[in-house]
Design a protein around this motif. Sequence first.
Motif, PDB file in Angstrom:
ATOM      1  N   ARG A  81       0.848  -1.186   0.000  1.00  0.00           N
ATOM      2  CA  ARG A  81       0.000   0.000   0.000  1.00  0.00           C
ATOM      3  C   ARG A  81       0.883   1.235   0.000  1.00  0.00           C
ATOM      4  NH1 ARG A  81      -2.031   4.097   2.851  1.00  0.00           N
ATOM      5  NH2 ARG A  81      -4.242   4.650   2.659  1.00  0.00           N
ATOM      6  N   SER A  82       0.667   2.105  -0.972  1.00  0.00           N
ATOM      7  CA  SER A  82       1.465   3.332  -1.044  1.00  0.00           C
ATOM      8  C   SER A  82       1.210   4.204   0.175  1.00  0.00           C
ATOM      9  CB  SER A  82       1.115   4.109  -2.323  1.00  0.00           C
ATOM     10  OG  SER A  82       1.700   5.392  -2.287  1.00  0.00           O
ATOM     11  N   PRO A  83       2.266   4.736   0.792  1.00  0.00           N
ATOM     12  CA  PRO A  83       2.083   5.618   1.953  1.00  0.00           C
ATOM     13  C   PRO A  83       1.655   7.028   1.571  1.00  0.00           C
ATOM     14  CG  PRO A  83       4.419   5.420   1.434  1.00  0.00           C
ATOM     15  CD  PRO A  83       3.695   4.488   0.503  1.00  0.00           C
ATOM     16  N   ASN A  84       1.573   7.315   0.259  1.00  0.00           N
ATOM     17  CA  ASN A  84       1.213   8.665  -0.168  1.00  0.00           C
ATOM     18  C   ASN A  84      -0.229   9.025   0.171  1.00  0.00           C
ATOM     19  OD1 ASN A  84       3.729   9.206  -1.207  1.00  0.00           O
ATOM     20  ND2 ASN A  84       3.204   8.654  -3.302  1.00  0.00           N
ATOM     21  N   LEU A  85      -1.112   8.035   0.135  1.00  0.00           N
ATOM     22  CA  LEU A  85      -2.523   8.291   0.440  1.00  0.00           C
ATOM     23  C   LEU A  85      -2.732   8.129   1.941  1.00  0.00           C
ATOM     24  CD1 LEU A  85      -5.290   8.949  -0.735  1.00  0.00           C
ATOM     25  CD2 LEU A  85      -5.696   6.492  -0.964  1.00  0.00           C
ATOM     26  N   ARG A  86      -2.988   9.233   2.613  1.00  0.00           N
ATOM     27  CA  ARG A  86      -3.076   9.218   4.071  1.00  0.00           C
ATOM     28  C   ARG A  86      -4.043  10.296   4.547  1.00  0.00           C
ATOM     29  NH1 ARG A  86       2.929  10.739   5.736  1.00  0.00           N
ATOM     30  NH2 ARG A  86       3.369   9.371   3.980  1.00  0.00           N
ATOM     31  N   GLY A  87      -4.300  10.284   5.845  1.00  0.00           N
ATOM     32  CA  GLY A  87      -5.131  11.313   6.463  1.00  0.00           C
ATOM     33  C   GLY A  87      -6.538  11.364   5.894  1.00  0.00           C
ATOM     34  N   HIS A 176      -3.070  -1.024  13.016  1.00  0.00           N
ATOM     35  CA  HIS A 176      -2.986  -0.852  11.566  1.00  0.00           C
ATOM     36  C   HIS A 176      -3.506  -2.065  10.804  1.00  0.00           C
ATOM     37  CE1 HIS A 176      -0.616   2.381  13.064  1.00  0.00           C
ATOM     38  NE2 HIS A 176       0.414   1.615  13.388  1.00  0.00           N
ATOM     39  N   SER A 177      -3.872  -3.132  11.508  1.00  0.00           N
ATOM     40  CA  SER A 177      -4.444  -4.317  10.883  1.00  0.00           C
ATOM     41  C   SER A 177      -5.965  -4.252  10.999  1.00  0.00           C
ATOM     42  CB  SER A 177      -3.924  -5.586  11.557  1.00  0.00           C
ATOM     43  OG  SER A 177      -2.510  -5.643  11.525  1.00  0.00           O
ATOM     44  N   TYR A 178      -6.660  -4.990  10.130  1.00  0.00           N
ATOM     45  CA  TYR A 178      -8.118  -4.970  10.198  1.00  0.00           C
ATOM     46  C   TYR A 178      -8.683  -6.234   9.569  1.00  0.00           C
ATOM     47  CZ  TYR A 178      -7.814  -3.429   5.291  1.00  0.00           C
ATOM     48  OH  TYR A 178      -7.524  -3.337   3.955  1.00  0.00           O
ATOM     49  N   VAL A 179      -9.907  -6.536   9.935  1.00  0.00           N
ATOM     50  CA  VAL A 179     -10.641  -7.658   9.357  1.00  0.00           C
ATOM     51  C   VAL A 179     -11.772  -7.091   8.520  1.00  0.00           C
ATOM     52  CG1 VAL A 179     -12.099  -9.670   9.840  1.00  0.00           C
ATOM     53  CG2 VAL A 179     -10.081  -9.220  11.249  1.00  0.00           C
ATOM     54  N   HIS A 180     -11.888  -7.618   7.314  1.00  0.00           N
ATOM     55  CA  HIS A 180     -12.957  -7.175   6.416  1.00  0.00           C
ATOM     56  C   HIS A 180     -13.668  -8.421   5.883  1.00  0.00           C
ATOM     57  CE1 HIS A 180     -14.998  -4.386   3.658  1.00  0.00           C
ATOM     58  NE2 HIS A 180     -14.982  -5.413   2.815  1.00  0.00           N
ATOM     59  N   GLU A 182     -14.482 -11.848   5.155  1.00  0.00           N
ATOM     60  CA  GLU A 182     -13.842 -13.162   5.281  1.00  0.00           C
ATOM     61  C   GLU A 182     -12.330 -13.094   5.403  1.00  0.00           C
ATOM     62  OE1 GLU A 182     -15.558 -16.434   2.777  1.00  0.00           O
ATOM     63  OE2 GLU A 182     -16.365 -14.726   1.669  1.00  0.00           O
ATOM     64  N   TYR A 183     -11.738 -11.943   5.175  1.00  0.00           N
ATOM     65  CA  TYR A 183     -10.280 -11.886   5.200  1.00  0.00           C
ATOM     66  C   TYR A 183      -9.769 -10.834   6.178  1.00  0.00           C
ATOM     67  CZ  TYR A 183     -10.829  -7.888   1.990  1.00  0.00           C
ATOM     68  OH  TYR A 183     -11.175  -6.687   1.402  1.00  0.00           O
ATOM     69  N   ALA A 184      -8.527 -11.039   6.593  1.00  0.00           N
ATOM     70  CA  ALA A 184      -7.835 -10.094   7.472  1.00  0.00           C
ATOM     71  C   ALA A 184      -6.629  -9.526   6.734  1.00  0.00           C
ATOM     72  CB  ALA A 184      -7.383 -10.786   8.748  1.00  0.00           C
ATOM     73  N   VAL A 185      -6.398  -8.250   6.939  1.00  0.00           N
ATOM     74  CA  VAL A 185      -5.236  -7.560   6.380  1.00  0.00           C
ATOM     75  C   VAL A 185      -4.355  -7.164   7.563  1.00  0.00           C
ATOM     76  CG1 VAL A 185      -4.424  -5.579   5.060  1.00  0.00           C
ATOM     77  CG2 VAL A 185      -6.521  -6.751   4.379  1.00  0.00           C
ATOM     78  N   VAL A 186      -3.205  -7.797   7.651  1.00  0.00           N
ATOM     79  CA  VAL A 186      -2.370  -7.688   8.852  1.00  0.00           C
ATOM     80  C   VAL A 186      -1.097  -6.911   8.547  1.00  0.00           C
ATOM     81  CG1 VAL A 186      -1.117  -8.975  10.613  1.00  0.00           C
ATOM     82  CG2 VAL A 186      -3.277  -9.873   9.702  1.00  0.00           C
ATOM     83  N   TRP A 187      -0.836  -5.902   9.366  1.00  0.00           N
ATOM     84  CA  TRP A 187       0.408  -5.129   9.244  1.00  0.00           C
ATOM     85  C   TRP A 187       1.481  -5.810  10.094  1.00  0.00           C
ATOM     86  CZ3 TRP A 187       2.768  -2.217   6.094  1.00  0.00           C
ATOM     87  CH2 TRP A 187       3.857  -1.427   6.486  1.00  0.00           C
ATOM     88  N   PRO A 188       2.622  -6.214   9.503  1.00  0.00           N
ATOM     89  CA  PRO A 188       3.582  -7.065  10.216  1.00  0.00           C
ATOM     90  C   PRO A 188       4.544  -6.326  11.141  1.00  0.00           C
ATOM     91  CG  PRO A 188       4.340  -6.703   7.978  1.00  0.00           C
ATOM     92  CD  PRO A 188       3.004  -6.022   8.097  1.00  0.00           C
ATOM     93  N   ASP A 189       4.583  -5.002  11.061  1.00  0.00           N
ATOM     94  CA  ASP A 189       5.590  -4.249  11.809  1.00  0.00           C
ATOM     95  C   ASP A 189       4.909  -3.229  12.717  1.00  0.00           C
ATOM     96  OD1 ASP A 189       7.741  -2.885  12.768  1.00  0.00           O
ATOM     97  OD2 ASP A 189       8.433  -2.106  10.843  1.00  0.00           O
ATOM     98  N   PRO A 190       4.532  -3.620  13.922  1.00  0.00           N
ATOM     99  CA  PRO A 190       3.804  -2.697  14.807  1.00  0.00           C
ATOM    100  C   PRO A 190       4.614  -1.475  15.215  1.00  0.00           C
ATOM    101  CG  PRO A 190       4.486  -4.681  16.002  1.00  0.00           C
ATOM    102  CD  PRO A 190       4.771  -4.937  14.549  1.00  0.00           C
ATOM    103  N   GLU A 191       5.930  -1.515  15.051  1.00  0.00           N
ATOM    104  CA  GLU A 191       6.758  -0.377  15.437  1.00  0.00           C
ATOM    105  C   GLU A 191       6.810   0.709  14.366  1.00  0.00           C
ATOM    106  OE1 GLU A 191      10.590  -1.782  16.506  1.00  0.00           O
ATOM    107  OE2 GLU A 191       9.881  -3.002  18.197  1.00  0.00           O
TER     108      GLU A 191
END
Length: 476
Positions: A81-87, A176-180, A182-191
Amino acid sequence: MLLDMIKSAEKRIFFSSLYIGSGETELISTLMARLAEKPSLNLYLQLDLNRSTRPGHSNTAIILLPLLRAFPDRVHVSLFRSPNLRGLMAKIVPPRFNEGWGTWHAKIYGVDNEVIISGANLNKEYFTNRKDRYLRFTGQASLSDYCFDFLRKISTFSFQLLPADAHTDTTQMNPHSYVHGEYAVVWPDPETHPHGITEKAHKALTEFQESHRTSEDEKKEGSCRDSSNVLLFPIIQAGQFRVREEEKFFQFLFGHLKKSAMRAVLPPVGSIPGGVSSISQERPMMDLTSGYFSLYKPYQDLILGTPQVAVRIVAASPKANGFFGSKGISGRIPEGYTFLEQKFMKAVARAAMTFAWLGLGPSNVELNEWEKDKWTYHAKGLWLSPSASSLPVLSLFGSTNLNSRSADIDTELSFVMILPPTRGPADGGRDPVVDLRGQLAREIADIRVDAKEWKGEQRKVRWLTKVIVYWVGNKL
């Protein structure tokens, strides 16, 4: 060919694409069957998050769930996911348009030590009636390892896709992770916040390239050289992460061509410019094509500032643009490209006047448009020949569209192939380098069969389209 490659896979399958089309059931079933046959086989997919999770009943994330459920330890799906789209913008931009802030765009299809480098996605239209480029390399362990390692490096700052019902380890979940569904999108680096990966990505990509260059230099034989000493080297263009190898390549290439041409035709001291010089008579020939022709401005400047190189460009006609006939604002995209082509050709005309005054002959740029009934056009890349009558000695291929999006927003992987001077094989048989140069020449010829005279100057561009083009800028 992809299906056959999958059926022969022994250790690893690694695909990179913007997305996988909802209709690619045969692809999914073939992957499923081979994974069941080979317990030691692993599947790695690197895709774009926004494109793969578009709202719908059969987006990419959903069609991959059977694979993830059947082989939870051997199927690895990473979503960039591009970090450019935020806020606020991340919340209000509709899903169909959020790709405008950057995508994962590399197209790599590898199995064990076999790789196809392309500009095409895994979707029905690319396999039926969309013109694109595919270059296949077999038995190239180092090239395959490079592509695999590259995708694994990208996965370190990508989300991971998992089935929601299998996601029982709550320690992996973070804000930063979420469930939508049937699937989950997990961010691997909590730091690290997903929007704050720019420095991490810059460091990862630059160190990755440097480590591969160093390891190749230490080998007696370059890893991307075959027995004919054809040189193949990778180019990463990720402008949002300050990695601009493609730009450096263009600057180096045109600088070299200009210096070589000036040495060849340097006029006598005191001569007066006038007439047609040998520059215009026997210039190197560059063929360049893109399905979305909005040529990056620095590349335009290099082309227009180097009359020593003849450049033939093929772009998609409005009817061959994949957005032709779309509803809403996206239906204006082909017209927007016409507007950009008109601006470019006006610059070509101004440069031609300067060329004529300097005695350099006619314009060095020719623009054609590709059109074939019921087909769309998505091919991209360039070919360089010493002259119009000789075979190519260089080609750029891969995911880049050579436009502002590719340069500044999307993350691209392309390759440059350089072929050495041919002296003929020692045994008097066929020269594999000549054969390869011939294949590249046939690529150009095949594209140009359906390339017609550019008619963009005759097309009317509505004022609202011009406003939209100016507004979206390099997102087109």
